[in-house]
Design a protein around this motif. Sequence first.
Motif, short mmCIF file in Angstrom:
data_model
loop_
_atom_site.label_atom_id
_atom_site.label_comp_id
_atom_site.label_asym_id
_atom_site.label_seq_id
_atom_site.Cartn_x
_atom_site.Cartn_y
_atom_site.Cartn_z
N GLU A 157 0.79 -1.23 0.00
CA GLU A 157 0.00 0.00 0.00
C GLU A 157 0.82 1.28 0.00
O GLU A 157 0.31 2.33 -0.36
CB GLU A 157 -0.91 0.03 1.24
CG GLU A 157 -1.99 -1.03 1.24
CD GLU A 157 -2.88 -0.91 2.47
OE1 GLU A 157 -2.51 -0.13 3.39
OE2 GLU A 157 -3.92 -1.59 2.52
N VAL A 158 2.09 1.22 0.43
CA VAL A 158 2.83 2.45 0.69
C VAL A 158 4.16 2.49 -0.06
O VAL A 158 4.64 1.48 -0.57
CB VAL A 158 3.10 2.62 2.21
CG1 VAL A 158 1.80 2.72 2.98
CG2 VAL A 158 3.94 1.46 2.74
N LYS A 159 4.74 3.70 -0.10
CA LYS A 159 6.05 3.89 -0.71
C LYS A 159 7.14 3.32 0.19
O LYS A 159 6.91 3.04 1.37
CB LYS A 159 6.30 5.38 -0.95
CG LYS A 159 5.34 6.03 -1.93
CD LYS A 159 5.64 7.51 -2.06
CE LYS A 159 4.66 8.19 -3.02
NZ LYS A 159 4.92 9.64 -3.13
N ALA A 160 8.33 3.18 -0.37
CA ALA A 160 9.44 2.56 0.36
C ALA A 160 9.77 3.32 1.64
O ALA A 160 10.02 2.72 2.69
CB ALA A 160 10.67 2.46 -0.53
N THR A 161 9.77 4.66 1.58
CA THR A 161 10.12 5.45 2.77
C THR A 161 9.07 5.29 3.86
O THR A 161 9.39 5.19 5.04
CB THR A 161 10.27 6.93 2.41
OG1 THR A 161 9.09 7.37 1.71
CG2 THR A 161 11.49 7.16 1.53
N THR A 162 7.80 5.26 3.46
CA THR A 162 6.72 5.07 4.43
C THR A 162 6.78 3.67 5.02
O THR A 162 6.53 3.46 6.22
CB THR A 162 5.35 5.30 3.77
OG1 THR A 162 5.34 6.59 3.16
CG2 THR A 162 4.22 5.22 4.78
N TYR A 163 7.14 2.71 4.19
CA TYR A 163 7.26 1.32 4.67
C TYR A 163 8.38 1.20 5.70
O TYR A 163 8.25 0.50 6.70
CB TYR A 163 7.52 0.38 3.49
CG TYR A 163 7.59 -1.08 3.89
CD1 TYR A 163 6.46 -1.74 4.33
CD2 TYR A 163 8.78 -1.79 3.82
CE1 TYR A 163 6.50 -3.08 4.69
CE2 TYR A 163 8.84 -3.12 4.18
CZ TYR A 163 7.70 -3.76 4.62
OH TYR A 163 7.76 -5.08 4.98
#
Length: 199
Positions: free
Chosen positions: A19-25
């Motif tokens: 669901e999320v971008k790499a930084t958010t993950y």
Amino acid sequence: IDLETFLLTRYLPEKKKPEVKATTYQSAMDEVKRLAKTLGSVSVHEIQPLHAERHKSARLALKTANVSIKQDLITLSEALTYAVACGLVKLNPLQPVRGLPSTDRTPIWLRLHDIATLLRCLPRRVKALTLFLILTGARINEALAMTVADIDWQRRELRVPNSKKRRRSSSQGKRMRTLKIDDLGPRLERVALARRTID
């Protein structure tokens, strides 16, 4: 299944990662690690509000910022909602997370003498950036996004990108906020001049 195993083997790879971008993950992984440290051995079906309070108390004891604690608890609540979807628990026992009392943040604020000590220890380029953040209240990503073009010497203004999430408006383009150099004092003017010299 214990909470740590569920978070690492089910919630993160199955729910969060797609669901999320790499930084958010990466931020979600950090939140999961903090939760696992205080609650990891507790079974998912045993989690109750008192466990959230235990995590909150442990983080406050480390003088963690309220916003970080709140995000941990939001992640815990989201994970439990996913546990319901997976059939591991019947209901999410945690109420929507509310902000912590602002009084809890005062132990982590830097005092004037702390700021002076910090600035004395920093290299020139980092010192200028740190002083800019202190004087303007800008976030680190906002400060790093600025260019020399954002300094208007005729009007003696700074245009700082505004990264704070707000409701979408019909206006297009980059959100900016304007700060008066004269209102922020001669120390900020020296930082701006240094930036012009360096660039």
